[in-house]
Motif scaffolding. Structure first.
Motif, mmCIF file in Angstrom:
data_model
loop_
_atom_site.group_PDB
_atom_site.id
_atom_site.type_symbol
_atom_site.label_atom_id
_atom_site.label_comp_id
_atom_site.label_asym_id
_atom_site.label_seq_id
_atom_site.Cartn_x
_atom_site.Cartn_y
_atom_site.Cartn_z
ATOM 1 N N LEU A 1 0.841 -1.197 0.000
ATOM 2 C CA LEU A 1 0.000 0.000 0.000
ATOM 3 C C LEU A 1 0.878 1.251 0.000
ATOM 4 O O LEU A 1 0.614 2.219 -0.726
ATOM 5 N N GLY A 2 1.925 1.217 0.824
ATOM 6 C CA GLY A 2 2.847 2.351 0.870
ATOM 7 C C GLY A 2 3.576 2.549 -0.441
ATOM 8 O O GLY A 2 3.742 3.685 -0.910
ATOM 9 N N ALA A 3 4.017 1.456 -1.070
ATOM 10 C CA ALA A 3 4.702 1.563 -2.359
ATOM 11 C C ALA A 3 3.764 2.126 -3.420
ATOM 12 O O ALA A 3 4.179 2.912 -4.282
ATOM 13 N N VAL B 1 3.431 4.739 4.477
ATOM 14 C CA VAL B 1 4.366 5.341 3.519
ATOM 15 C C VAL B 1 5.803 5.057 3.948
ATOM 16 O O VAL B 1 6.658 4.710 3.126
ATOM 17 N N THR B 2 6.069 5.187 5.245
ATOM 18 C CA THR B 2 7.401 4.860 5.757
ATOM 19 C C THR B 2 7.749 3.412 5.467
ATOM 20 O O THR B 2 8.841 3.097 4.963
ATOM 21 N N HIS B 3 6.824 2.521 5.772
ATOM 22 C CA HIS B 3 7.065 1.094 5.580
ATOM 23 C C HIS B 3 7.259 0.772 4.093
ATOM 24 O O HIS B 3 8.151 -0.011 3.730
ATOM 25 N N GLY B 4 6.456 1.389 3.240
ATOM 26 C CA GLY B 4 6.605 1.170 1.808
ATOM 27 C C GLY B 4 7.926 1.690 1.286
ATOM 28 O O GLY B 4 8.577 1.046 0.447
ATOM 29 N N ALA B 5 8.345 2.856 1.770
ATOM 30 C CA ALA B 5 9.622 3.426 1.328
ATOM 31 C C ALA B 5 10.792 2.563 1.775
ATOM 32 O O ALA B 5 11.753 2.343 1.027
#
Length: 379
Positions: free
Chosen positions: A30-32, A181-185
């Motif tokens: 989702l973050g990616a 977003v942090t986790h995806g990054a």
């Protein structure tokens, strides 16, 4: 050999584990998706991002299905009340999630830049909306939701979709967005190289700082807003489920009472604050996998904070506190919980082992050179 009360607590813990599993495993894709239009500046770079999550996102959503199934089987009253009361929000999430498979499959069907850009933004929406709505839902649980049961346990809801989008709930939604977003990054920093990985590391640092500030702000607001509910009489932890058999009241500050009763639980919100700080500090290092693990621990800390704060409440009612659903009065029967626990003991390790094997097989980075060499077979 376990008593009814213990089974209820075990299933409360298992529900938390499934939610954490979903947030960690599906959270990074989702973050990616949210980062896709910003990290990828060219078509090849965006295809690099898409191909890091394209092979795994469907498997990650198994955790969402498991969580919904666990609520249906272990907490039927919670399933009925939440899926009915949050119906429009659920449909909004479903519509956004539908964009993801369509975006993955259709994006590369035509070479036009506008066509591909539109699907990139569709994948952005497919990541943003569920992340925001899930956080908004958690904020509404902390505030309490206006619903009630009559004597035959028929529910009445006195709120709509826009009532759920109140300031505190939106703040919780932003916590969720910043966290994922942090986790995806961080995930993209692990799975890519070159300029894409460099941008991912930079974004993870700023997103982690936003995560800390928003999570702390939500905690302060929760304290200053005097949110909370407490059971005053009638709760029978080992008794049969009857939501109307208890007496409950709104009580400011009650969400912090569990931390006073069990001081060791303070480690849970501490992890939710310290982990993103570690991510921000280590974002530029070569310890990318370690940073990813720390990010996952931070997600567990945030969701665990929700669980500890609410316990034993599952769905508090702000209009009729007596109708609130709790761990003690919203569960299935003793036999149902027992049989399901046996199934979990058998099948959850198999799922975990299979998931670990899949990620081991697909280990390694997705590079621009690989995409250029496999233009017809990659997403």
């Amino acid at each position: 050999m376990l008593d009814f009360q213990t089974l209820k607590v075990i299933w409360w813990l298992l529900l938390g584990i499934l939610l954490i599993g979903f947030a960690i495993m599906d959270g990074f894709d989702l973050g990616a998706g949210m980062l896709l239009p910003f990290i990828g500046r060219s078509d090849t770079e965006r295809r690099v991002v898409i191909n890091t999550i394209g092979p795994v996102w469907e498997g990650n959503q198994v955790w969402l299905i498991l969580g919904g199934g666990a609520i249906f089987a272990a907490w039927p009253a919670l399933y009925a009340a939440s899926f009915s009361g949050f119906y429009l929000a659920m449909m909004l999430v479903l519509a956004a999630l539908i964009l993801r498979p369509v975006g993955f499959k259709f994006r590369s069907k035509m070479p036009g830049a506008r066509w591909r850009s539109n699907w990139d933004w569709a994948l952005f929406v497919g990541g943003l909306v569920p992340s925001l709505v899930f956080g908004v839902a958690m904020g509404n649980l902390l505030e309490g939701v206006p619903f009630s049961f009559d004597s035959e346990l028929r529910a009445t809801y006195t709120f709509g979709l826009f009532d759920l989008l109140n300031p505190f709930a939106l703040l919780c939604g932003l916590v969720s967005v910043a966290m994922l977003v942090t986790h995806g990054a961080v995930y993209l920093a692990v799975k890519t190289d070159g300029i894409v990985a460099q941008r991912a590391r930079s974004i993870s640092r700023f997103a982690a700082v936003a995560w800390i500030l928003l999570f702390a702000a939500a905690g302060i607001w929760l304290w200053m807003g005097h949110f909370g509910f407490a059971i005053t009489a009638g709760a029978m932890p080992g008794g049969q489920s009857d939501p109307l058999a208890k007496t409950a009241i709104a009580q400011g500050g009650a969400w912090f009472a569990n931390y006073a009763h069990w001081p060791a639980t303070l480690i849970v919100p501490a992890v939710g604050l310290v982990a993103p700080l570690v991510v921000a500090a280590m974002a530029g290092t070569r310890q990318r996998l370690t940073v990813f693990v720390v990010s996952g621990l931070g997600i567990a800390g945030v969701i665990g904070t929700m669980g500890v704060s609410l316990f034993p409440f599952l769905l508090p009612s702000s209009s009729h506190p007596q109708s609130s659903l709790t761990v003690w009065d919203a569960s299935s029967s003793y036999r149902t919980l027992g049989i399901m626990l046996i199934a979990v003991i058998i099948f959850l390790p198999i799922i975990l082992a299979y998931t670990a094997w899949v990620y081991r097989v697909m280990r390694g980075s997705v590079t621009s050179a690989y995409i250029e060499a496999h233009r017809e077979t990659s997403y």
